[in-house]
Design a protein around this motif. Structure first.
Motif, PDB file in Angstrom:
ATOM      1  N   ILE A  31     -56.340   4.710  20.677  1.00  0.00           N
ATOM      2  CA  ILE A  31     -55.789   4.083  21.878  1.00  0.00           C
ATOM      3  C   ILE A  31     -55.770   5.053  23.045  1.00  0.00           C
ATOM      4  O   ILE A  31     -55.990   4.677  24.197  1.00  0.00           O
ATOM      5  CB  ILE A  31     -54.376   3.518  21.603  1.00  0.00           C
ATOM      6  N   VAL A  32     -55.528   6.339  22.771  1.00  0.00           N
ATOM      7  CA  VAL A  32     -55.542   7.334  23.848  1.00  0.00           C
ATOM      8  C   VAL A  32     -56.967   7.510  24.375  1.00  0.00           C
ATOM      9  O   VAL A  32     -57.181   7.628  25.591  1.00  0.00           O
ATOM     10  CB  VAL A  32     -54.964   8.673  23.356  1.00  0.00           C
ATOM     11  N   TYR A  63     -56.632  -2.302  17.015  1.00  0.00           N
ATOM     12  CA  TYR A  63     -56.380  -0.864  16.957  1.00  0.00           C
ATOM     13  C   TYR A  63     -55.405  -0.472  15.853  1.00  0.00           C
ATOM     14  O   TYR A  63     -55.562   0.583  15.231  1.00  0.00           O
ATOM     15  CB  TYR A  63     -55.863  -0.363  18.310  1.00  0.00           C
ATOM     16  N   LEU A  64     -54.390  -1.281  15.593  1.00  0.00           N
ATOM     17  CA  LEU A  64     -53.429  -0.925  14.555  1.00  0.00           C
ATOM     18  C   LEU A  64     -54.036  -0.942  13.157  1.00  0.00           C
ATOM     19  O   LEU A  64     -53.435  -0.415  12.220  1.00  0.00           O
ATOM     20  CB  LEU A  64     -52.222  -1.862  14.607  1.00  0.00           C
ATOM     21  N   ARG A  65     -55.216  -1.516  13.022  1.00  0.00           N
ATOM     22  CA  ARG A  65     -55.882  -1.547  11.727  1.00  0.00           C
ATOM     23  C   ARG A  65     -56.829  -0.368  11.536  1.00  0.00           C
ATOM     24  O   ARG A  65     -57.449  -0.241  10.475  1.00  0.00           O
ATOM     25  CB  ARG A  65     -56.654  -2.867  11.570  1.00  0.00           C
ATOM     26  N   ARG A  66     -56.968   0.479  12.532  1.00  0.00           N
ATOM     27  CA  ARG A  66     -57.863   1.630  12.426  1.00  0.00           C
ATOM     28  C   ARG A  66     -57.151   2.800  11.729  1.00  0.00           C
ATOM     29  O   ARG A  66     -55.927   2.869  11.728  1.00  0.00           O
ATOM     30  CB  ARG A  66     -58.346   2.038  13.812  1.00  0.00           C
ATOM     31  N   PRO A  67     -57.932   3.729  11.168  1.00  0.00           N
ATOM     32  CA  PRO A  67     -57.311   4.845  10.444  1.00  0.00           C
ATOM     33  C   PRO A  67     -56.387   5.696  11.304  1.00  0.00           C
ATOM     34  O   PRO A  67     -55.348   6.150  10.840  1.00  0.00           O
ATOM     35  CB  PRO A  67     -58.525   5.659   9.960  1.00  0.00           C
ATOM     36  N   HIS A  68     -56.768   5.934  12.555  1.00  0.00           N
ATOM     37  CA  HIS A  68     -55.960   6.745  13.464  1.00  0.00           C
ATOM     38  C   HIS A  68     -55.755   5.955  14.764  1.00  0.00           C
ATOM     39  O   HIS A  68     -56.395   6.252  15.777  1.00  0.00           O
ATOM     40  CB  HIS A  68     -56.639   8.081  13.739  1.00  0.00           C
ATOM     41  N   PHE A 128     -46.291  -5.173  24.551  1.00  0.00           N
ATOM     42  CA  PHE A 128     -45.883  -4.713  23.224  1.00  0.00           C
ATOM     43  C   PHE A 128     -45.381  -5.830  22.320  1.00  0.00           C
ATOM     44  O   PHE A 128     -45.537  -5.740  21.098  1.00  0.00           O
ATOM     45  CB  PHE A 128     -44.836  -3.604  23.354  1.00  0.00           C
ATOM     46  N   VAL A 129     -44.805  -6.897  22.873  1.00  0.00           N
ATOM     47  CA  VAL A 129     -44.480  -8.042  22.025  1.00  0.00           C
ATOM     48  C   VAL A 129     -45.763  -8.672  21.473  1.00  0.00           C
ATOM     49  O   VAL A 129     -45.870  -8.907  20.262  1.00  0.00           O
ATOM     50  CB  VAL A 129     -43.628  -9.071  22.794  1.00  0.00           C
ATOM     51  N   PRO A 130     -46.787  -8.934  22.317  1.00  0.00           N
ATOM     52  CA  PRO A 130     -48.060  -9.410  21.755  1.00  0.00           C
ATOM     53  C   PRO A 130     -48.694  -8.405  20.792  1.00  0.00           C
ATOM     54  O   PRO A 130     -49.342  -8.823  19.824  1.00  0.00           O
ATOM     55  CB  PRO A 130     -48.931  -9.605  23.004  1.00  0.00           C
ATOM     56  N   MET A 131     -48.530  -7.101  21.046  1.00  0.00           N
ATOM     57  CA  MET A 131     -49.078  -6.108  20.116  1.00  0.00           C
ATOM     58  C   MET A 131     -48.488  -6.286  18.720  1.00  0.00           C
ATOM     59  O   MET A 131     -49.210  -6.291  17.710  1.00  0.00           O
ATOM     60  CB  MET A 131     -48.795  -4.698  20.624  1.00  0.00           C
ATOM     61  N   ALA A 132     -47.160  -6.458  18.671  1.00  0.00           N
ATOM     62  CA  ALA A 132     -46.506  -6.664  17.377  1.00  0.00           C
ATOM     63  C   ALA A 132     -46.976  -7.960  16.722  1.00  0.00           C
ATOM     64  O   ALA A 132     -47.148  -8.030  15.502  1.00  0.00           O
ATOM     65  CB  ALA A 132     -44.992  -6.661  17.551  1.00  0.00           C
TER      66      ALA A 132
END
Length: 365
Positions: free
Chosen positions: A74-75, A64-69, A201-205
């Motif tokens: 995520i919402v 998801y962090l690689r997507r434009p928005h 959130f640690v795995p997200m980072a």
């Protein structure tokens, strides 16, 4: 992005373990002890729920962090999960019609009979849930908080991990203090969420940095690490069995009934790295069964998780109504795993039809 089969397999292992743990809860509710299907939960200090949350957070960072928005995506995903949650409730509630009062209380469905409007409202607002549906509500809550973590990551990516860990430490301090004063204390969902967010959130980072590449690369160059990891897992299982037999005590602050105590977190991380090491060692064989099936489950983890919840309610109620018994428990567990695999392959086939291609297969890489 090219899929890493080992990530999918770990997610599949988590889903299968969750199903087996859930079905075992029903058996234990009926008073059975011993001879349960061995899982890391029964042989350690964490459940597969931790692994599910860890992998979910990692995929948010990886994908998801690689997507434009990313925040918008995520919402929307959280909205989809909420609809899954509502659909699950609509499916399991009718099963309650054939349950006894004790079974309704066990499944935490009794409130939907005594105060249906209030129970449904609390469920819709993610404040309470029947048994097994609470992990999905936790997932939704974490997804709704993800845009805040994403905004912080965009401005100060190195701050996400220490802040997340600090929140976990604070939640543990609050929990320990409350439990020391009152063992029956209920601190609510806020403190629990402050603890569980660390496993998301640690795995997200780390997912944003594609940390799995470094981990798999290190494990590939240090195959002997598998011996140490297996030794630690066996030692943990031995300690757990000694504690179950009441031959060994454990500090109360490692057993806080609310939140994630340090031993539980450490064991979850140990199992994750152990799975990664085993799969790295088995890399040439990952295109074979049962790894192909586990990878398919991992690719469709949400569908397989929700399907597993429905199966647990249906099979568990059937098992209780039929009088229980170990043979029936084993048969239903096997049938549930087979049904989960069938669902995953069906989802693969549907995805292939939509793409006009063949269903994906694993290639070791």
């Amino acid at each position: 992005m090219e899929r890493e089969p080992r990530i999918d397999i770990v997610r599949g292992i988590a889903i299968v373990t969750i199903f087996l743990n859930h079905l075992t809860q029903v058996v234990e509710f009926a008073g059975y002890r011993g001879w349960m299907i061995p899982t890391p939960t029964r042989l350690g200090f964490s459940t597969a729920a931790e692994l599910f949350v860890i992998m979910s957070g990692y995929m948010v960072g990886l994908v998801y962090l690689r997507r434009p928005h990313p925040a918008r995506a995520i919402v929307r995903r959280a909205g989809t999960l909420w609809l899954y949650d509502i659909a699950l409730l609509a499916i399991v509630l009718p099963i309650g019609l054939v349950m006894t009062a004790g079974e309704l209380a066990f499944w935490r469905l009794d409130a939907f009979w005594t105060a249906p409007a209030a129970a449904t409202a609390r469920f819709a607002m993610l404040q309470s849930a029947p048994r097994l549906l609470d992990i999905l509500q936790l997932y939704i809550s974490l997804m709704l908080l993800a845009p805040l973590a994403m905004a912080l990551h965009a401005r100060a990516p190195r701050a996400v991990i220490p802040l997340s860990v600090a929140l976990w430490i604070a939640s543990q301090a609050i929990t320990w203090r409350a439990i020391a004063a009152n063992p029956a204390a209920n601190l609510g969902t806020g403190v629990s969420l402050a603890a569980w967010q660390m496993l998301f959130f640690v795995p997200m980072a780390l997912g944003a940095r594609s940390a799995h590449r470094a981990l798999f690369g290190w494990l590939d160059g240090h195959r002997t690490a598998l011996i140490a990891l297996v030794t630690l897992a066996i030692a943990g299982a031995a300690v757990r069995q000694l504690q179950e037999a009441q031959w060994l005590a454990r500090p109360w602050w490692l057993e806080a009934p609310l939140g994630l105590h340090p031993l539980r977190v450490a064991h979850a991380v140990l199992m994750l790295v152990l799975y990664a090491a085993v799969l790295t060692w088995l890399r040439p064989w990952l295109a074979r069964q049962p790894w192909r099936a586990l990878a398919a489950i991992g690719r469709h983890s949400l569908d397989c998780f929700t399907g597993g919840v429905v199966l647990t309610y249906a099979l568990g109620t059937l098992w209780l109504g039929a009088g229980g018994g170990y043979p029936a428990y084993y048969v239903l567990a096997l049938a549930g795993v087979a049904a989960t695999v069938a669902l995953a392959y069906a989802r693969d086939a549907r995805a292939a039809r939509l793409r006009g291609t063949q269903a994906p297969s694993i290639t070791a890489r």
